[in-house]
Write a protein that holds these residues in place. Structure first.
Motif, PDB file in Angstrom:
ATOM      1  N   ASP A   1      -2.826 -10.842  -5.571  1.00 18.73           N
ATOM      2  CA  ASP A   1      -1.914  -9.883  -4.787  1.00 18.73           C
ATOM      3  C   ASP A   1      -0.761  -9.830  -5.939  1.00 18.73           C
ATOM      4  O   ASP A   1       0.082  -8.859  -6.078  1.00 18.73           O
ATOM      5  CB  ASP A   1      -1.666 -10.265  -3.695  1.00 18.73           C
ATOM      6  CG  ASP A   1      -0.486  -9.127  -3.014  1.00 18.73           C
ATOM      7  OD1 ASP A   1      -0.341  -8.088  -3.307  1.00 18.73           O
ATOM      8  OD2 ASP A   1       0.567  -9.534  -2.266  1.00 18.73           O
ATOM      9  N   SER A   2      -0.231 -11.087  -6.263  1.00 20.03           N
ATOM     10  CA  SER A   2       0.988 -11.314  -6.958  1.00 20.03           C
ATOM     11  C   SER A   2       0.895 -12.521  -7.870  1.00 20.03           C
ATOM     12  O   SER A   2       0.173 -13.430  -7.480  1.00 20.03           O
ATOM     13  CB  SER A   2       2.163 -11.259  -6.165  1.00 20.03           C
ATOM     14  OG  SER A   2       2.240 -12.203  -5.078  1.00 20.03           O
TER      15      SER A   2
ATOM     16  N   ASP B   1       4.023  -8.162  -9.858  1.00 14.62           N
ATOM     17  CA  ASP B   1       3.587  -7.342  -8.587  1.00 14.62           C
ATOM     18  C   ASP B   1       2.812  -6.154  -9.092  1.00 14.62           C
ATOM     19  O   ASP B   1       3.367  -5.687 -10.211  1.00 14.62           O
ATOM     20  CB  ASP B   1       4.661  -7.195  -7.703  1.00 14.62           C
ATOM     21  CG  ASP B   1       5.262  -8.291  -6.990  1.00 14.62           C
ATOM     22  OD1 ASP B   1       4.628  -9.022  -6.389  1.00 14.62           O
ATOM     23  OD2 ASP B   1       6.450  -8.731  -7.588  1.00 14.62           O
TER      24      ASP B   1
ATOM     25  N   SER C   1       1.121  -2.181  -7.946  1.00 12.30           N
ATOM     26  CA  SER C   1       1.268  -1.201  -7.072  1.00 12.30           C
ATOM     27  C   SER C   1       0.086  -1.127  -6.138  1.00 12.30           C
ATOM     28  O   SER C   1       0.208  -0.353  -4.923  1.00 12.30           O
ATOM     29  CB  SER C   1       1.361   0.342  -7.959  1.00 12.30           C
ATOM     30  OG  SER C   1       0.318   0.364  -8.478  1.00 12.30           O
TER      31      SER C   1
ATOM     32  N   TRP D   1      -2.254  -3.245  -3.294  1.00  9.07           N
ATOM     33  CA  TRP D   1      -2.792  -4.505  -3.011  1.00  9.07           C
ATOM     34  C   TRP D   1      -3.718  -5.448  -3.498  1.00  9.07           C
ATOM     35  O   TRP D   1      -4.974  -4.746  -3.844  1.00  9.07           O
ATOM     36  CB  TRP D   1      -3.126  -4.485  -1.191  1.00  9.07           C
ATOM     37  CG  TRP D   1      -3.062  -5.665  -0.731  1.00  9.07           C
ATOM     38  CD1 TRP D   1      -2.011  -6.624  -0.638  1.00  9.07           C
ATOM     39  CD2 TRP D   1      -4.112  -6.182   0.372  1.00  9.07           C
ATOM     40  NE1 TRP D   1      -2.447  -7.566   0.312  1.00  9.07           N
ATOM     41  CE2 TRP D   1      -3.535  -7.428   0.711  1.00  9.07           C
ATOM     42  CE3 TRP D   1      -5.186  -5.457   0.586  1.00  9.07           C
ATOM     43  CZ2 TRP D   1      -4.346  -8.231   1.735  1.00  9.07           C
ATOM     44  CZ3 TRP D   1      -5.991  -6.340   1.558  1.00  9.07           C
ATOM     45  CH2 TRP D   1      -5.573  -7.626   2.048  1.00  9.07           C
ATOM     46  N   TYR D   2      -3.691  -6.561  -4.074  1.00 11.55           N
ATOM     47  CA  TYR D   2      -4.660  -7.342  -4.817  1.00 11.55           C
ATOM     48  C   TYR D   2      -5.099  -6.604  -6.030  1.00 11.55           C
ATOM     49  O   TYR D   2      -6.405  -6.508  -6.388  1.00 11.55           O
ATOM     50  CB  TYR D   2      -5.918  -7.778  -3.873  1.00 11.55           C
ATOM     51  CG  TYR D   2      -5.476  -8.951  -3.048  1.00 11.55           C
ATOM     52  CD1 TYR D   2      -5.693 -10.194  -3.560  1.00 11.55           C
ATOM     53  CD2 TYR D   2      -4.936  -8.960  -1.915  1.00 11.55           C
ATOM     54  CE1 TYR D   2      -5.383 -11.407  -2.939  1.00 11.55           C
ATOM     55  CE2 TYR D   2      -4.614  -9.944  -1.207  1.00 11.55           C
ATOM     56  CZ  TYR D   2      -4.911 -11.323  -1.815  1.00 11.55           C
ATOM     57  OH  TYR D   2      -4.535 -12.393  -0.906  1.00 11.55           O
TER      58      TYR D   2
ATOM     59  N   THR E   1      -3.054   1.405 -12.169  1.00 11.12           N
ATOM     60  CA  THR E   1      -1.954   0.713 -11.081  1.00 11.12           C
ATOM     61  C   THR E   1      -0.843   0.462 -12.164  1.00 11.12           C
ATOM     62  O   THR E   1      -1.089   0.205 -13.330  1.00 11.12           O
ATOM     63  CB  THR E   1      -2.564  -0.406 -10.557  1.00 11.12           C
ATOM     64  OG1 THR E   1      -3.011  -1.508 -11.578  1.00 11.12           O
ATOM     65  CG2 THR E   1      -3.613  -0.069  -9.529  1.00 11.12           C
TER      66      THR E   1
END
Length: 198
Positions: free
Chosen positions: A41-42, A51, A53, A55-56, A80
């Motif tokens: 995720d991060s 990070d 944009s 999720w995961y 992303t």
């Protein structure tokens, strides 16, 4: 002569106070054997946060994967955006980066654009051309200083990995540094007055 000496000493103090803390973000913590890659995720390393944009949406290829570029790197899902910031919110600069193909549907080179958001407002951008080889090549940033964030977007038919990001943040001088600077300047001024009075 004393004024020149005073100016030189003050400049040395100022230079040491503003000395940059240089870091190379190498993603070595993501390097693992195996065929399947890591999906996260991060990611954080050396005071910097990554990070995505989605999720995961962050990826790292493992050593036996066809997308492995000979070193641990950070990739992401197609289309992303990945954003780099300092964990402490400080402004930073980017000097260099290594890029490699991650997963590309079509052969050939393609452009990758990095956008930096400046601390005082405004942005800076730079585009690098990346080949379709699964090995890293080095690129140098120009004008990517005093940033609060830097971001890059993966393509649809070409995705890529980043590695060995050269970054630095200017150190915030300790209060003791200012005190030493003022004391040194005061002592030099006192010595100059004493010499002129003699």
């Amino acid at each position: 002569m004393t004024i020149l000496r005073t100016a030189a000493i003050a400049a040395m103090f100022a230079a040491s106070a503003a000395q940059a803390q240089q870091t190379v973000i190498n993603f070595n913590a993501l390097e693992q054997p195996g065929i399947l890659g890591t999906v996260i995720d991060s990611y954080s390393e050396a005071g910097y946060n990554f990070d995505n944009s989605l999720w995961y949406g962050l990826h790292s290829a493992h050593q036996d994967s066809f997308a492995y570029a000979g070193s641990a790197g950070l990739g992401a899902t197609a289309l992303t955006t990945t954003t780099l910031t300092r964990a402490d919110g400080a402004a930073f600069s980017l000097d260099k980066i290594s890029l490699a193909d991650y997963v590309s549907v079509l052969p050939g080179s393609y452009d990758v654009t990095f956008v930096g958001t400046k601390a005082g407002g405004g942005t800076v951008s730079q585009t690098f051309t990346v080949g379709d080889s699964h090995s890293f090549s080095d690129y140098t940033f120009t004008g990517f200083s005093n940033l609060v964030s830097a971001s890059w977007k993966e393509g649809l038919l070409h995705t890529y990995q980043v590695d060995n990001i050269g970054a630095n943040v200017s150190a915030v001088p300790e209060p003791g540094t200012y005190a030493m600077l003022l004391a040194g300047l005061g002592l030099l001024g006192f010595m100059r007055r004493r010499r002129n009075a003699a």
